[in-house]
Design a protein around this motif. Structure first.
Motif, mmCIF file in Angstrom:
data_model
loop_
_atom_site.group_PDB
_atom_site.id
_atom_site.type_symbol
_atom_site.label_atom_id
_atom_site.label_comp_id
_atom_site.label_asym_id
_atom_site.label_seq_id
_atom_site.Cartn_x
_atom_site.Cartn_y
_atom_site.Cartn_z
ATOM 1 N N GLU A 104 0.797 -1.229 0.000
ATOM 2 C CA GLU A 104 0.000 0.000 0.000
ATOM 3 C C GLU A 104 0.825 1.272 0.000
ATOM 4 O O GLU A 104 0.302 2.366 -0.268
ATOM 5 C CB GLU A 104 -0.938 0.004 1.209
ATOM 6 C CG GLU A 104 -0.194 -0.051 2.524
ATOM 7 C CD GLU A 104 -1.052 -0.523 3.676
ATOM 8 O OE1 GLU A 104 -2.176 -0.986 3.435
ATOM 9 O OE2 GLU A 104 -0.588 -0.428 4.814
ATOM 10 N N SER A 105 2.137 1.183 0.284
ATOM 11 C CA SER A 105 2.984 2.379 0.321
ATOM 12 C C SER A 105 3.467 2.805 -1.060
ATOM 13 O O SER A 105 4.056 3.883 -1.201
ATOM 14 C CB SER A 105 4.208 2.136 1.217
ATOM 15 O OG SER A 105 3.814 1.877 2.548
ATOM 16 N N ILE A 106 3.231 1.997 -2.083
ATOM 17 C CA ILE A 106 3.706 2.333 -3.437
ATOM 18 C C ILE A 106 2.779 3.356 -4.076
ATOM 19 O O ILE A 106 1.561 3.169 -4.125
ATOM 20 C CB ILE A 106 3.771 1.083 -4.326
ATOM 21 C CG1 ILE A 106 4.719 0.040 -3.727
ATOM 22 C CG2 ILE A 106 4.223 1.453 -5.736
ATOM 23 C CD1 ILE A 106 4.704 -1.291 -4.459
ATOM 24 N N ASP A 107 3.368 4.432 -4.578
ATOM 25 C CA ASP A 107 2.622 5.418 -5.364
ATOM 26 C C ASP A 107 2.843 5.093 -6.835
ATOM 27 O O ASP A 107 3.871 5.433 -7.412
ATOM 28 C CB ASP A 107 3.115 6.832 -5.048
ATOM 29 C CG ASP A 107 2.416 7.902 -5.876
ATOM 30 O OD1 ASP A 107 1.510 7.565 -6.660
ATOM 31 O OD2 ASP A 107 2.800 9.085 -5.742
ATOM 32 N N PHE A 108 1.906 4.397 -7.441
ATOM 33 C CA PHE A 108 2.095 3.957 -8.823
ATOM 34 C C PHE A 108 2.054 5.104 -9.820
ATOM 35 O O PHE A 108 2.470 4.936 -10.969
ATOM 36 C CB PHE A 108 1.071 2.881 -9.189
ATOM 37 C CG PHE A 108 1.477 1.508 -8.753
ATOM 38 C CD1 PHE A 108 2.231 0.698 -9.576
ATOM 39 C CD2 PHE A 108 1.130 1.028 -7.491
ATOM 40 C CE1 PHE A 108 2.627 -0.567 -9.173
ATOM 41 C CE2 PHE A 108 1.517 -0.238 -7.072
ATOM 42 C CZ PHE A 108 2.273 -1.037 -7.918
ATOM 43 N N SER A 109 1.603 6.268 -9.417
ATOM 44 C CA SER A 109 1.648 7.420 -10.317
ATOM 45 C C SER A 109 3.027 8.081 -10.308
ATOM 46 O O SER A 109 3.364 8.834 -11.218
ATOM 47 C CB SER A 109 0.575 8.443 -9.936
ATOM 48 O OG SER A 109 0.804 8.953 -8.632
ATOM 49 N N ASN A 110 3.833 7.778 -9.290
ATOM 50 C CA ASN A 110 5.188 8.339 -9.196
ATOM 51 C C ASN A 110 6.028 7.462 -8.261
ATOM 52 O O ASN A 110 6.383 7.863 -7.154
ATOM 53 C CB ASN A 110 5.136 9.779 -8.669
ATOM 54 C CG ASN A 110 6.498 10.448 -8.681
ATOM 55 O OD1 ASN A 110 7.353 10.132 -9.498
ATOM 56 N ND2 ASN A 110 6.702 11.362 -7.743
#
Length: 288
Positions: free
Chosen positions: A183-189
């Motif tokens: 959940e900590s991954i920001d897939f937009s950046n």
């Protein structure tokens, strides 16, 4: 360094044969731009119309807070009157989203505003679901529990969509006994120093505009980010690949209940272990 993402192919319209041969059989995503032009929904569906038809219904809301062991499966984080929620969407950025809202159950008259596309698949006609979000709100990267074929119709504004096929799972930091990535991954950046395996993943991206539909093949990972306030409707058809059908049965009958039991027995330690295991196992694979 951005994610390696291909643009999802687009077509204004598709015949049943074109869709089945070019996209369904090879399990590739596509955006159909004019699929809804003949629907009443194309001209009627906007936030104000939804305010009118939903009236004072209480809607379930979700945000991007970290998963907690006390959270039930798909349990909302808050509830709000629909009119108040639409006011919130239109006046201020909010992370609150409506997720999996069954319109046939809640607002039966909306079924007169759309049709089921004749593309060669048998839709589950009792499960048209609505999703709402405010500017910059987003989902976790996830796949659906039943690994269905999903047709995601967007209305009002614009949203970004990032997809990965099942074969990219090994690079995505999938949480064990779950349907989401870390959940900590920001897939937009994404931060590739923290999440190095993502450099090896190849996916797809597109931006959906009013009236467009995105076809997501069976079990595809998807991340959605609202660029403006808006909403979407998903129609789904059952998985046909026997492996996906078996996996869906396992998810529904075993996985989610086992995860729920372990949350009760181990509490937050279970969630923390799953998050750590996702990082350990994924990074181990790219070092092998």
């Amino acid at each position: 360094m951005p994610l390696e993402l291909k643009d999802i192919p687009r077509a204004k319209t598709l015949t049943k044969k074109e869709f089945m041969e070019t996209y369904f059989k090879p399990q590739k995503p596509v955006v159909i731009e004019e699929c809804t032009l003949g629907w009443p929904a194309y001209s009627k569906w906007n936030l104000e119309y939804m305010r009118k038809v939903a009236r004072n219904k209480i809607v379930p809301l979700y945000d991007d807070r970290p998963v907690h062991h006390k959270d039930g499966f798909n349990e909302p984080h808050a509830r709000m009157n629909m009119s108040d929620y639409i006011d919130l969407l239109k006046t201020t950025p909010t992370k609150y989203r409506i997720f999996l809202w069954n319109i046939l159950k809640e607002i039966p008259e909306l079924q007169d505003d759309f049709d089921y596309p004749d593309l060669g698949l048998r839709f589950m006609k009792g499960l048209p679901m609505l999703f709402f979000g405010g500017k910059d709100s987003h989902t976790f990267m996830h796949y659906d529990i039943d690994l269905a074929n999903i047709f995601h119709f967007h209305f009002e504004g614009q949203k970004d969509c990032i997809l990965f096929s099942r074969k990219e799972t090994k690079y995505l930091y999938k949480i064990p006994h779950s349907l989401i990535t870390h959940e900590s991954i920001d897939f937009s950046n994404p931060d590739f120093e923290k999440w190095p395996a993502l450099k090896h993943a190849t996916g797809y991206r597109t931006s959906l505009n009013h009236g467009e539909v995105l076809y997501m093949p069976e079990g595809y990972w998807h991340y959605m980010k609202y660029l403006t306030p808006g909403f979407s409707m998903s129609l789904r058809a059952m998985a046909r690949n026997p492996r996906n059908v078996t996996r869906a049965i396992y998810n529904i009958l075993i996985m989610r209940h086992y995860d729920g039991l372990m949350r009760k027995l181990k509490g937050q330690k279970w969630i923390d272990w799953k998050n750590e295991e996702a990082i350990h196992e994924t990074n181990k694979r790219i070092r092998a």
